[in-house]
Design a protein around this motif. Structure first.
Motif, PDB file in Angstrom:
ATOM      1  N   LYS A 143      19.825 -10.552   0.074  1.00 17.18           N
ATOM      2  CA  LYS A 143      18.405 -10.203  -0.055  1.00 17.18           C
ATOM      3  C   LYS A 143      17.537 -10.941   0.959  1.00 17.18           C
ATOM      4  O   LYS A 143      16.616 -10.361   1.543  1.00 17.18           O
ATOM      5  CB  LYS A 143      17.941 -10.540  -1.471  1.00 17.18           C
ATOM      6  CG  LYS A 143      16.548 -10.062  -1.813  1.00 17.18           C
ATOM      7  CD  LYS A 143      16.501  -8.592  -2.123  1.00 17.18           C
ATOM      8  CE  LYS A 143      15.136  -8.171  -2.643  1.00 17.18           C
ATOM      9  NZ  LYS A 143      15.075  -6.717  -2.874  1.00 17.18           N
ATOM     10  N   PHE A 144      17.833 -12.238   1.163  1.00 22.56           N
ATOM     11  CA  PHE A 144      16.952 -13.065   1.991  1.00 22.56           C
ATOM     12  C   PHE A 144      17.636 -13.607   3.245  1.00 22.56           C
ATOM     13  O   PHE A 144      17.032 -14.398   3.982  1.00 22.56           O
ATOM     14  CB  PHE A 144      16.417 -14.244   1.169  1.00 22.56           C
ATOM     15  CG  PHE A 144      15.722 -13.817  -0.103  1.00 22.56           C
ATOM     16  CD1 PHE A 144      14.457 -13.254  -0.059  1.00 22.56           C
ATOM     17  CD2 PHE A 144      16.344 -13.964  -1.332  1.00 22.56           C
ATOM     18  CE1 PHE A 144      13.815 -12.863  -1.223  1.00 22.56           C
ATOM     19  CE2 PHE A 144      15.716 -13.574  -2.500  1.00 22.56           C
ATOM     20  CZ  PHE A 144      14.452 -13.013  -2.450  1.00 22.56           C
TER      21      PHE A 144
ATOM     22  N   SER B 283      25.116 -14.567  -7.854  1.00 21.86           N
ATOM     23  CA  SER B 283      23.709 -14.845  -7.540  1.00 21.86           C
ATOM     24  C   SER B 283      23.573 -15.369  -6.114  1.00 21.86           C
ATOM     25  O   SER B 283      22.624 -15.016  -5.395  1.00 21.86           O
ATOM     26  CB  SER B 283      23.135 -15.863  -8.527  1.00 21.86           C
ATOM     27  OG  SER B 283      23.132 -15.347  -9.839  1.00 21.86           O
ATOM     28  N   CYS B 284      24.523 -16.209  -5.693  1.00 20.99           N
ATOM     29  CA  CYS B 284      24.519 -16.697  -4.311  1.00 20.99           C
ATOM     30  C   CYS B 284      24.699 -15.530  -3.330  1.00 20.99           C
ATOM     31  O   CYS B 284      24.021 -15.473  -2.291  1.00 20.99           O
ATOM     32  CB  CYS B 284      25.645 -17.713  -4.112  1.00 20.99           C
ATOM     33  SG  CYS B 284      25.402 -19.278  -4.979  1.00 20.99           S
TER      34      CYS B 284
ATOM     35  N   ILE C 113      23.064 -20.772   1.333  1.00 20.40           N
ATOM     36  CA  ILE C 113      23.425 -20.577  -0.078  1.00 20.40           C
ATOM     37  C   ILE C 113      24.920 -20.328  -0.232  1.00 20.40           C
ATOM     38  O   ILE C 113      25.500 -20.584  -1.300  1.00 20.40           O
ATOM     39  CB  ILE C 113      22.614 -19.396  -0.677  1.00 20.40           C
ATOM     40  CG1 ILE C 113      22.627 -19.437  -2.208  1.00 20.40           C
ATOM     41  CG2 ILE C 113      23.158 -18.067  -0.188  1.00 20.40           C
ATOM     42  CD1 ILE C 113      21.803 -20.522  -2.790  1.00 20.40           C
TER      43      ILE C 113
ATOM     44  N   THR D 170      22.317  -4.200  -2.544  1.00 21.24           N
ATOM     45  CA  THR D 170      21.632  -5.086  -3.481  1.00 21.24           C
ATOM     46  C   THR D 170      21.874  -4.670  -4.927  1.00 21.24           C
ATOM     47  O   THR D 170      22.216  -5.498  -5.784  1.00 21.24           O
ATOM     48  CB  THR D 170      20.118  -5.110  -3.200  1.00 21.24           C
ATOM     49  OG1 THR D 170      19.897  -5.539  -1.861  1.00 21.24           O
ATOM     50  CG2 THR D 170      19.409  -6.068  -4.149  1.00 21.24           C
TER      51      THR D 170
ATOM     52  N   SER E  71      26.759 -17.195 -11.291  1.00 22.15           N
ATOM     53  CA  SER E  71      26.191 -18.069 -10.260  1.00 22.15           C
ATOM     54  C   SER E  71      26.724 -17.705  -8.880  1.00 22.15           C
ATOM     55  O   SER E  71      25.972 -17.684  -7.892  1.00 22.15           O
ATOM     56  CB  SER E  71      26.517 -19.534 -10.575  1.00 22.15           C
ATOM     57  OG  SER E  71      25.975 -19.918 -11.818  1.00 22.15           O
TER      58      SER E  71
ATOM     59  N   LEU F  38      19.808 -15.853   3.532  1.00 22.83           N
ATOM     60  CA  LEU F  38      19.850 -17.319   3.469  1.00 22.83           C
ATOM     61  C   LEU F  38      21.313 -17.759   3.494  1.00 22.83           C
ATOM     62  O   LEU F  38      21.995 -17.778   2.473  1.00 22.83           O
ATOM     63  CB  LEU F  38      19.154 -17.809   2.192  1.00 22.83           C
ATOM     64  CG  LEU F  38      19.014 -19.315   2.020  1.00 22.83           C
ATOM     65  CD1 LEU F  38      18.193 -19.924   3.145  1.00 22.83           C
ATOM     66  CD2 LEU F  38      18.366 -19.619   0.670  1.00 22.83           C
TER      67      LEU F  38
ATOM     68  N   TYR G  52      23.885 -12.448  -3.903  1.00 23.76           N
ATOM     69  CA  TYR G  52      22.651 -11.651  -3.965  1.00 23.76           C
ATOM     70  C   TYR G  52      21.561 -12.273  -3.090  1.00 23.76           C
ATOM     71  O   TYR G  52      20.884 -11.565  -2.326  1.00 23.76           O
ATOM     72  CB  TYR G  52      22.175 -11.565  -5.413  1.00 23.76           C
ATOM     73  CG  TYR G  52      20.893 -10.792  -5.592  1.00 23.76           C
ATOM     74  CD1 TYR G  52      20.910  -9.409  -5.769  1.00 23.76           C
ATOM     75  CD2 TYR G  52      19.659 -11.442  -5.574  1.00 23.76           C
ATOM     76  CE1 TYR G  52      19.730  -8.693  -5.927  1.00 23.76           C
ATOM     77  CE2 TYR G  52      18.473 -10.735  -5.726  1.00 23.76           C
ATOM     78  CZ  TYR G  52      18.513  -9.367  -5.898  1.00 23.76           C
ATOM     79  OH  TYR G  52      17.348  -8.654  -6.047  1.00 23.76           O
ATOM     80  N   ILE G  53      21.386 -13.580  -3.201  1.00 26.45           N
ATOM     81  CA  ILE G  53      20.344 -14.268  -2.412  1.00 26.45           C
ATOM     82  C   ILE G  53      20.641 -14.154  -0.917  1.00 26.45           C
ATOM     83  O   ILE G  53      19.736 -13.936  -0.103  1.00 26.45           O
ATOM     84  CB  ILE G  53      20.244 -15.748  -2.842  1.00 26.45           C
ATOM     85  CG1 ILE G  53      19.704 -15.839  -4.273  1.00 26.45           C
ATOM     86  CG2 ILE G  53      19.352 -16.538  -1.888  1.00 26.45           C
ATOM     87  CD1 ILE G  53      19.762 -17.221  -4.869  1.00 26.45           C
ATOM     88  N   PHE G  54      21.919 -14.294  -0.560  1.00 27.45           N
ATOM     89  CA  PHE G  54      22.302 -14.143   0.854  1.00 27.45           C
ATOM     90  C   PHE G  54      21.970 -12.740   1.353  1.00 27.45           C
ATOM     91  O   PHE G  54      21.425 -12.564   2.449  1.00 27.45           O
ATOM     92  CB  PHE G  54      23.795 -14.424   1.015  1.00 27.45           C
ATOM     93  CG  PHE G  54      24.339 -13.995   2.348  1.00 27.45           C
ATOM     94  CD1 PHE G  54      24.070 -14.734   3.496  1.00 27.45           C
ATOM     95  CD2 PHE G  54      25.108 -12.842   2.463  1.00 27.45           C
ATOM     96  CE1 PHE G  54      24.556 -14.323   4.733  1.00 27.45           C
ATOM     97  CE2 PHE G  54      25.598 -12.427   3.690  1.00 27.45           C
ATOM     98  CZ  PHE G  54      25.323 -13.172   4.835  1.00 27.45           C
TER      99      PHE G  54
END
Length: 289
Positions: free
Chosen positions: A15-16, A8-9, A21, A178, A5, A18, A11-13
């Motif tokens: 990639k996007f 994953s946070c 997160i 990534t 998890s 964001l 990764y999202i940061f």
């Protein structure tokens, strides 16, 4: 799952972009500290080492986040230990080396294994017969390599060795941040598999295959491609999942006999098909009127 998890946070940061997160990471680390998991602490340390190896391909912001995990983890651990003395990560990591006793028993059992192994779910029997270091009930040697060797013999060892070197090749071919984060997720699963018993967790195999084949698709050269009809794949998947569920359901019913027989309790005979071996009959030998 908590380590996955956290990554994953990250990764999202990455990639996007964001940023919100990232606020979940301290909360997840807090939960991770509460588990007092030694494998998680070890994973955090090895992640830092891996970052140094692939330093050139990792973006600066991701380096900062990954390097901050260890001080945050131990900072939260120190704070909680002051509030509750039962939470002591350092003491937890430096004591209770039951894993070593379990792994020593693997080598005691190894000489009694055949070339093709013992078959699925027979670890209990061989541990009961030949294990001498670990005194508790044992259904796994808490190491996927040892479990594969016991269950599948030579083929299990060869399969693990091939997969290990394949993953090592994928690691050295990584060329984007990534994909590096995806590899860290894969590493967390591998780290867990060498200290726990992932063959008994279906989600482990599911996540491992997704991450592994994602990286293989980008960094491996296949000799041939195999295409499968969607309907055939769907029917096969349903059959595998259904049969796996029935198998696991039957095993869990019979596993109570293994545990009870080991502890010396009397267990009424199950009116079910016994999927395993005569070790189940020890439950009746131990019965006392």
């Amino acid at each position: 799952l908590l380590m996955l998890s956290i990554l994953s946070c990250v990764y999202i940061f990455n990639k996007f972009n964001l940023k919100l997160i990232l606020f979940f990471i301290p909360l997840l680390l807090f939960s991770l500290v509460l588990t007092q998991s030694r494998s998680a602490g070890l994973a955090l340390i090895i992640i830092v080492i891996i970052v140094f190896i692939k330093w050139k391909i990792i973006e600066r912001s991701i380096k900062f986040i990954l390097f901050s995990l260890i001080p945050l983890y131990f900072g939260i651990a120190e704070l909680l230990s002051r509030i509750n003395q039962k939470i002591d990560i350092v003491e937890r990591m430096s004591g209770s080396f039951e894993r070593l006793a379990i792994w020593q028993d693997f080598f005691s059992v190894f000489s009694h294994l055949g070339l093709l192994g013992t078959g699925w779910k027979n670890i209990e029997y061989y541990q009961f017969q030949y294990g001498s270091n670990f005194s508790g009930y044992l259904s796994s040697y808490h190491n996927i390599f040892f479990d594969l060797v016991v269950i599948f013999g030579m083929f299990g060892g060869v399969f693990f060795t091939y997969l290990f070197f394949k993953i090592l090749v994928l690691f050295f071919r990584l060329n984007t941040t990534t994909d590096f984060i995806v590899f860290l997720m894969l590493f967390v699963l591998i780290n867990h598999s060498l200290l726990e018993f992932p063959l008994f967790y279906s989600y482990f195999l599911f996540l491992f295959c997704i991450l592994y084949f994602y990286l293989c698709e980008k960094y491996s050269n296949y000799v041939f491609n195999l295409s499968v009809n969607r309907l055939v794949f769907l029917i096969s998947s349903i059959l595998v999942i259904g049969l796996s569920f029935l198998y696991t359901h039957s095993f869990e019913k019979n596993r109570s006999n293994y545990r009870a027989s080991f502890l010396g309790y009397c267990v009424p005979k199950l009116g079910e098909v016994i999927l395993f071996d005569e070790f189940n009959n020890l439950a009746f030998i131990n019965c006392k009127e």
